[in-house]
Design an enzyme around this catalytic site. Structure first.
Site, PDB file in Angstrom:
ATOM      1  NE  ARG A  54      -1.310  -1.951   2.613  1.00  0.00           N
ATOM      2  CZ  ARG A  54      -2.119  -3.358   2.497  1.00  0.00           C
ATOM      3  NH1 ARG A  54      -2.803  -4.072   1.574  1.00  0.00           N
ATOM      4  NH2 ARG A  54      -0.915  -4.763   2.599  1.00  0.00           N
ATOM      5  CB  THR A  55       3.663   2.282   2.385  1.00  0.00           C
ATOM      6  OG1 THR A  55       2.897   1.840   3.085  1.00  0.00           O
ATOM      7  CG2 THR A  55       4.150   3.866   2.388  1.00  0.00           C
ATOM      8  CE  LYS A  83      26.958  -1.488  -6.987  1.00  0.00           C
ATOM      9  NZ  LYS A  83      27.192  -1.089  -8.183  1.00  0.00           N
ATOM     10  NE  ARG A 104       7.252   0.650   5.191  1.00  0.00           N
ATOM     11  CZ  ARG A 104       5.798   0.214   4.807  1.00  0.00           C
ATOM     12  NH1 ARG A 104       5.903  -1.003   4.315  1.00  0.00           N
ATOM     13  NH2 ARG A 104       4.682   0.432   5.401  1.00  0.00           N
ATOM     14  CG  HIS A 132       3.023   3.566   7.965  1.00  0.00           C
ATOM     15  ND1 HIS A 132       3.576   4.327   7.302  1.00  0.00           N
ATOM     16  CD2 HIS A 132       2.836   2.435   7.958  1.00  0.00           C
ATOM     17  CE1 HIS A 132       3.040   3.827   6.362  1.00  0.00           C
ATOM     18  NE2 HIS A 132       3.095   2.891   6.953  1.00  0.00           N
TER      19      HIS A 132
HETATM   20  N1   CP Z   1      -0.423  -0.420   5.530  1.00  0.00           N
HETATM   21  C1   CP Z   1       0.748  -0.181   5.351  1.00  0.00           C
HETATM   22  O1   CP Z   1       1.651  -0.100   5.614  1.00  0.00           O
HETATM   23  O2   CP Z   1       0.943  -1.452   4.257  1.00  0.00           O
HETATM   24  P1   CP Z   1       2.011  -1.551   3.076  1.00  0.00           P
HETATM   25  O3   CP Z   1       3.104  -2.408   4.641  1.00  0.00           O
HETATM   26  O4   CP Z   1       1.620  -3.099   2.302  1.00  0.00           O
HETATM   27  O5   CP Z   1       2.672  -0.574   2.998  1.00  0.00           O
END
Ligand code: CP
Length: 308
Positions: A54-55, A83, A104, A132
């Site tokens: 999703r993110t 590397k 991320r 998040h």
């Molecule tokens: N909700 C969420 O962060 O989903 P993902 O880990 O798929 O990005």
């Protein structure tokens, strides 16, 4: 003024700024076509050192829907990280290739470190068990969309409250809105970190009730936010196996909930909401994921100074 800022922690955005983002996201949802050229000529880089559906893809979809372009990696093993290149050098270089970056990383603090070396805005797309913030934007947009206002809400948050970064960001954010009450449901091993609980009580004087029972509280809340027990954050497989089935929401349990309950989940789901629940009109987690695109469109546009 959001232009040029880094978004690393839920507390980086004031309540007023959160409202600005949510209101723009609602306009984008209502008439996406109107915003289809907003970010023409701009490039988003997605640097994902940890898996995501999703993110990453909602950020990419958001940028593409506004006429911008996307570069990046979804597996650091295919980049020069393999590397031995460090985050500081990676972001120094990426600052020349993109106008805005989403990162991320499994390590808490990695996006903050990146922001200290970046000449363009860095957005935290999730760092370890820490924060998040764009999931929280998605979550408060969903609450606003279905409940019309972000106030006077009793919300139960259920599952892994210790490692759940979506939970940590949501608590830090919602606690600043008027008259929000939290029921925090978790196994005793996965309660929210003590420092987080104390800081939100001290700063915002919110009501928090901690319990291990979903059944005892499901009848009493406006919003139920289910979360996954996160296998990847456990040190021992045995401990994960012991806790993974702690809460499974079924149609039977939902019979006791309010008719106007808003049922949310940041996804991915594993086993904590049974598939039969998807038919329940109160289940809005897929709609929540859809709204995430508009939350991220609004954030990108405002950070790039392209909101008009
Ligand atoms: N909700 C969420 O962060 O989903 P993902 O880990 O798929 O990005």
């Amino acid at each position: 003024m959001l232009q040029g800022r880094h978004i690393i922690d839920a507390s980086d955005l004031s309540v007023e700024e959160l409202s600005t983002i949510v209101n723009l996201a609602l306009k984008m949802n209502a008439d996406p076509e109107k915003f289809s050229n907003l970010c023409k000529g701009k490039i988003l880089a997605t640097l994902f050192y940890e898996p995501s559906t999703r993110t990453r893809l909602s950020f990419e979809s958001a940028m593409l829907r506004m006429g911008g372009s996307v570069i990046g990696f979804s597996d650091a093993e295919t980049s020069s990280v393999k590397k031995g290149e460090n985050i500081a050098d990676t972001i120094r270089v990426l600052s020349n290739y993109a106008h805005i970056v989403v990162m991320r990383h499994p390590r808490e603090g990695a996006p903050l470190l990146a922001s200290q070396y970046s000449r363009v805005p860095v957005i935290n797309g999730g760092d370890g068990g820490h924060q998040h913030p764009t999931q929280t934007l998605t979550d408060i947009l969903t609450i606003k969309y279905y409940k019309k206002d972000i106030r006077d809400i009793k919300i139960a948050i259920c599952g892994d409250l210790l490692f759940g970064r979506t939970v940590h960001s949501l608590l830090k954010t919602l606690s600043r809105f008027p008259n929000i009450e939290f029921v925090l449901i978790s196994p005793s091993e996965l309660r929210i970190p003590y420092h987080l609980k104390n800081s939100i009580i001290e700063k915002h004087n919110v009501k928090i009730f901690e319990t291990t029972s979903l059944e005892e509280h499901i009848n009493d809340v406006n919003v139920l936010y289910m979360t996954r027990i996160q296998k990847e954050r456990f040190f021992s497989e045995d401990e994960y196996i012991k806790l993974k089935g702690s809460y499974i929401l079924t149609p039977e349990k939902l019979k006791h909930a309010r008719k106007d309950l808003l049922l949310m989940h940041p996804l991915p789901r594993v086993n904590e909401i049974s598939y039969e629940v998807d038919m329940d009109p109160r289940a809005k987690y897929f709609e929540q994921a859809r709204l995430g695109v508009f939350a991220r469109m609004a954030l990108i546009a405002l950070l790039l100074g392209r909101s008009h």
